[in-house]
Design a protein around this motif. Structure first.
Motif, PDB file in Angstrom:
ATOM      1  N   UNK A 120       0.857  -1.179   0.000  1.00  0.00           N
ATOM      2  CA  UNK A 120       0.000   0.000   0.000  1.00  0.00           C
ATOM      3  C   UNK A 120       0.896   1.233   0.000  1.00  0.00           C
ATOM      4  N   UNK A 121       0.612   2.155  -0.900  1.00  0.00           N
ATOM      5  CA  UNK A 121       1.398   3.382  -1.024  1.00  0.00           C
ATOM      6  C   UNK A 121       0.547   4.557  -0.543  1.00  0.00           C
ATOM      7  N   UNK A 122       1.186   5.524   0.097  1.00  0.00           N
ATOM      8  CA  UNK A 122       0.521   6.794   0.405  1.00  0.00           C
ATOM      9  C   UNK A 122       1.507   7.906   0.106  1.00  0.00           C
ATOM     10  N   UNK A 123       1.460   8.380  -1.134  1.00  0.00           N
ATOM     11  CA  UNK A 123       2.468   9.344  -1.592  1.00  0.00           C
ATOM     12  C   UNK A 123       1.962  10.783  -1.429  1.00  0.00           C
ATOM     13  N   UNK A 124       1.590  11.138  -0.227  1.00  0.00           N
ATOM     14  CA  UNK A 124       1.055  12.476   0.037  1.00  0.00           C
ATOM     15  C   UNK A 124       2.164  13.523   0.017  1.00  0.00           C
ATOM     16  N   UNK A 125       1.792  14.728  -0.394  1.00  0.00           N
ATOM     17  CA  UNK A 125       2.706  15.868  -0.321  1.00  0.00           C
ATOM     18  C   UNK A 125       2.537  16.601   1.006  1.00  0.00           C
ATOM     19  N   UNK A 126       1.322  16.605   1.549  1.00  0.00           N
ATOM     20  CA  UNK A 126       0.994  17.072   2.888  1.00  0.00           C
ATOM     21  C   UNK A 126      -0.012  16.089   3.458  1.00  0.00           C
ATOM     22  N   UNK A 127       0.009  15.903   4.752  1.00  0.00           N
ATOM     23  CA  UNK A 127      -0.924  14.958   5.348  1.00  0.00           C
ATOM     24  C   UNK A 127      -1.113  15.288   6.814  1.00  0.00           C
ATOM     25  N   UNK A 128      -2.350  15.685   7.175  1.00  0.00           N
ATOM     26  CA  UNK A 128      -2.607  15.997   8.577  1.00  0.00           C
ATOM     27  C   UNK A 128      -2.298  14.829   9.485  1.00  0.00           C
ATOM     28  N   UNK A 129      -2.796  13.646   9.130  1.00  0.00           N
ATOM     29  CA  UNK A 129      -2.472  12.419   9.870  1.00  0.00           C
ATOM     30  C   UNK A 129      -2.347  11.247   8.907  1.00  0.00           C
ATOM     31  N   UNK A 130      -3.392  10.960   8.143  1.00  0.00           N
ATOM     32  CA  UNK A 130      -3.316   9.880   7.175  1.00  0.00           C
ATOM     33  C   UNK A 130      -3.957   8.600   7.660  1.00  0.00           C
ATOM     34  N   UNK A 131      -5.287   8.615   7.844  1.00  0.00           N
ATOM     35  CA  UNK A 131      -5.970   7.415   8.323  1.00  0.00           C
ATOM     36  C   UNK A 131      -5.916   6.270   7.318  1.00  0.00           C
ATOM     37  N   UNK A 132      -5.729   6.564   6.028  1.00  0.00           N
ATOM     38  CA  UNK A 132      -5.589   5.468   5.080  1.00  0.00           C
ATOM     39  C   UNK A 132      -4.326   4.656   5.363  1.00  0.00           C
ATOM     40  N   UNK A 133      -3.307   5.317   5.885  1.00  0.00           N
ATOM     41  CA  UNK A 133      -2.104   4.603   6.324  1.00  0.00           C
ATOM     42  C   UNK A 133      -2.434   3.705   7.512  1.00  0.00           C
ATOM     43  N   UNK A 134      -3.155   4.257   8.479  1.00  0.00           N
ATOM     44  CA  UNK A 134      -3.545   3.489   9.655  1.00  0.00           C
ATOM     45  C   UNK A 134      -4.332   2.250   9.258  1.00  0.00           C
ATOM     46  N   UNK A 135      -5.260   2.416   8.311  1.00  0.00           N
ATOM     47  CA  UNK A 135      -6.092   1.295   7.858  1.00  0.00           C
ATOM     48  C   UNK A 135      -5.234   0.174   7.280  1.00  0.00           C
ATOM     49  N   UNK A 136      -4.276   0.527   6.444  1.00  0.00           N
ATOM     50  CA  UNK A 136      -3.423  -0.492   5.829  1.00  0.00           C
ATOM     51  C   UNK A 136      -2.545  -1.173   6.876  1.00  0.00           C
ATOM     52  N   UNK A 166       6.211  -9.797   5.400  1.00  0.00           N
ATOM     53  CA  UNK A 166       5.532 -10.365   6.573  1.00  0.00           C
ATOM     54  C   UNK A 166       5.961  -9.664   7.853  1.00  0.00           C
ATOM     55  N   UNK A 167       7.258  -9.371   7.963  1.00  0.00           N
ATOM     56  CA  UNK A 167       7.747  -8.713   9.180  1.00  0.00           C
ATOM     57  C   UNK A 167       7.165  -7.308   9.316  1.00  0.00           C
ATOM     58  N   UNK A 168       7.185  -6.554   8.240  1.00  0.00           N
ATOM     59  CA  UNK A 168       6.622  -5.206   8.283  1.00  0.00           C
ATOM     60  C   UNK A 168       5.138  -5.249   8.629  1.00  0.00           C
ATOM     61  N   UNK A 169       4.421  -6.184   8.019  1.00  0.00           N
ATOM     62  CA  UNK A 169       2.989  -6.279   8.265  1.00  0.00           C
ATOM     63  C   UNK A 169       2.657  -6.655   9.697  1.00  0.00           C
ATOM     64  N   UNK A 170       3.402  -7.577  10.271  1.00  0.00           N
ATOM     65  CA  UNK A 170       3.175  -7.979  11.658  1.00  0.00           C
ATOM     66  C   UNK A 170       3.411  -6.804  12.608  1.00  0.00           C
ATOM     67  N   UNK A 171       4.497  -6.094  12.398  1.00  0.00           N
ATOM     68  CA  UNK A 171       4.796  -4.931  13.243  1.00  0.00           C
ATOM     69  C   UNK A 171       3.770  -3.815  13.030  1.00  0.00           C
ATOM     70  N   UNK A 172       3.284  -3.687  11.804  1.00  0.00           N
ATOM     71  CA  UNK A 172       2.309  -2.637  11.484  1.00  0.00           C
ATOM     72  C   UNK A 172       1.029  -2.821  12.288  1.00  0.00           C
ATOM     73  N   UNK A 173       0.496  -4.022  12.312  1.00  0.00           N
ATOM     74  CA  UNK A 173      -0.755  -4.274  13.031  1.00  0.00           C
ATOM     75  C   UNK A 173      -0.576  -4.023  14.526  1.00  0.00           C
ATOM     76  N   UNK A 174       0.570  -4.421  15.059  1.00  0.00           N
ATOM     77  CA  UNK A 174       0.830  -4.205  16.480  1.00  0.00           C
ATOM     78  C   UNK A 174       0.880  -2.717  16.803  1.00  0.00           C
ATOM     79  N   UNK A 175       1.452  -1.915  15.924  1.00  0.00           N
ATOM     80  CA  UNK A 175       1.530  -0.470  16.144  1.00  0.00           C
ATOM     81  C   UNK A 175       0.143   0.138  16.294  1.00  0.00           C
ATOM     82  N   UNK A 176      -0.761  -0.243  15.402  1.00  0.00           N
ATOM     83  CA  UNK A 176      -2.117   0.322  15.456  1.00  0.00           C
ATOM     84  C   UNK A 176      -2.842  -0.152  16.708  1.00  0.00           C
ATOM     85  N   UNK A 177      -2.695  -1.427  17.044  1.00  0.00           N
ATOM     86  CA  UNK A 177      -3.360  -1.949  18.239  1.00  0.00           C
ATOM     87  C   UNK A 177      -2.912  -1.191  19.495  1.00  0.00           C
TER      88      UNK A 177
END
Length: 402
Positions: A303-319, A370-381
């Motif tokens: 998943x890419x989020x190539x924003x030039x400005x981003x207040x927070x970026x919930x689409x990143x959180x979702x992924x 797989x490693x990035x994805x596992x760590x990603x879910x833990x971050x959001x939790x």
């Protein structure tokens, strides 16, 4: 209508207990949230989760939408862009039309609540149009790192009437504004249609319905069709990735009702995508469909989020929540979510080749993905679920109301 009880098993019992305790003193208090759109974008998504849960806790939180004509929304879009650093021609006519929307809205909205929360700049002048008898909060979801000075100085005349300003990042705190300021990070609702676990066959049906094959590695960006989300830049990234491996790109977005520029940008992206790919490997979708987004994020290899400005970026959180490896611009609130190399990759928003290289690196290394994805879910939790946001809001309301 969801209840806090529904989050048992997703967050700890202690977190749920703390929320109930923080809400006790606010039972029966009336809080009014006002923004400018009921769908499209992160603000509407947050309110659609926070408001029902607050009411479940006994806090009478309402949500109203500012009325506005096309001229008003054209002006406020320019204001939105200028708060993120763009130039603006701030004429007296624009100022008059901007304030007139709040003056008219006041006639339809009787505000006698215990607290008023204004979201983003569209309803900001309402505080001057009403007889202020309660605390008013301005919740700014925009990247305020470097706002246009002329516009910021103009808006401060309204901001000085507020009791508190909430932003999403410490970088957005303004030393030139004497109003009290706090940081509250947005959060994701794991039980919303966009984020809840869905059966594999349902996901497959939605992908098929929207013409998204899964026979090749899938790269996705999901965001509104907005200049600041840089969808055309994502097409440039795809061109670089395609030189290294056969893959498919999906740009899936929608347009908020308060954003008059969206249709023009969507059409421009469609034209460029058609020129770029004649075999259907670049798919552009304009649809406000949460199940589609859910299915698409789960099916994506990157998943890419190539924003030039981003207040927070919930689409990143979702992924991240779905355990997907993310390559995103190191701007705004994205850096609060991604630690480079640990749960995703951060890149310079201007570095097309660098972004493409990270995408290719993930596509070629299953172990890394797989490693990035596992760590990603833990971050959001741990940091970015709706229950944490409820606690933050309850703390704010206890401070300003009680």
């Amino acid at each position: 209508m969801r209840s806090l009880d529904d989050y048992h098993g997703i967050v700890s019992d202690r977190q749920i207990y703390e929320i109930y305790q923080k809400a006790r003193g606010l039972t029966g208090k009336h809080v009014l949230c006002i923004n400018s759109t009921y769908q499209g974008g992160g603000v509407a998504e947050l309110l659609s989760s926070v408001v029902p849960l607050m009411n479940d806790l006994g806090v009478d939180m309402g949500w109203r939408i500012l009325h506005g004509n096309p001229d008003f929304f054209t002006i406020t879009k320019k204001f939105h862009n200028a708060l993120q650093g763009a130039e603006v021609n701030l004429t007296e006519m624009k100022k008059s039309l901007y304030v007139r929307a709040s003056q008219d809205f006041k006639v339809y909205t009787h505000i006698d609540h215990d607290c008023v929360v204004i979201h983003d700049p569209q309803p900001l002048p309402l505080v001057r149009c009403c007889r202020k008898q309660q605390p008013w909060i301005w919740r700014c979801h925009i990247d305020l790192t470097d706002p246009n000075k002329e516009l910021w100085d103009y808006l401060k005349q309204y901001l000085l009437r507020y009791d508190l300003m909430l932003v999403s990042n410490t970088r957005y705190l303004r030393e030139d504004l004497p109003v009290e300021q706090q940081v509250v990070h947005p959060a994701l609702d794991p039980l919303s249609p966009k984020n809840i676990e869905i059966p594999e066959d349902l996901a497959e049906r939605y992908l098929e319905k929207f013409g998204i094959p899964t026979d090749k590695p899938l790269i996705t960006q999901i965001s509104r069709f907005d200049t600041w989300k840089d969808p055309e830049g994502v097409l440039d990234v795809y061109q670089e990735v395609e030189k290294e491996m056969d893959c498919r790109l999906v740009l899936c977005g929608s347009m908020a009702t308060d954003d008059p520029e969206g249709q023009e940008i969507f059409e421009r992206v469609e034209r460029k995508a058609a020129q770029l790919s004649t075999n259907g490997d670049v798919i552009v979708i304009n649809s406000e469909n949460n199940i589609l987004v859910n299915a698409l994020q789960r099916a994506s290899d990157v998943v890419v989020q190539k924003s030039l400005r981003e207040g927070f970026g919930l689409t990143v959180t979702e992924a991240l929540w779905k355990g997907r490896p993310v390559v995103a611009s190191a701007v705004g609130g994205i850096g609060l979510q991604i630690t480079d190399g640990e749960n995703g990759f951060l890149v310079d928003p201007q570095d097309i080749k660098g972004c493409a290289d990270r995408v290719v690196q993930i596509l070629q290394d299953d172990g890394l993905a797989r490693r990035l994805g596992k760590n990603a879910k833990r971050t959001v939790r741990e940091k970015f679920l709706i229950t944490r946001l409820l606690r933050d809001w309850l703390d704010v309301l206890n401070d300003v109301i009680l």
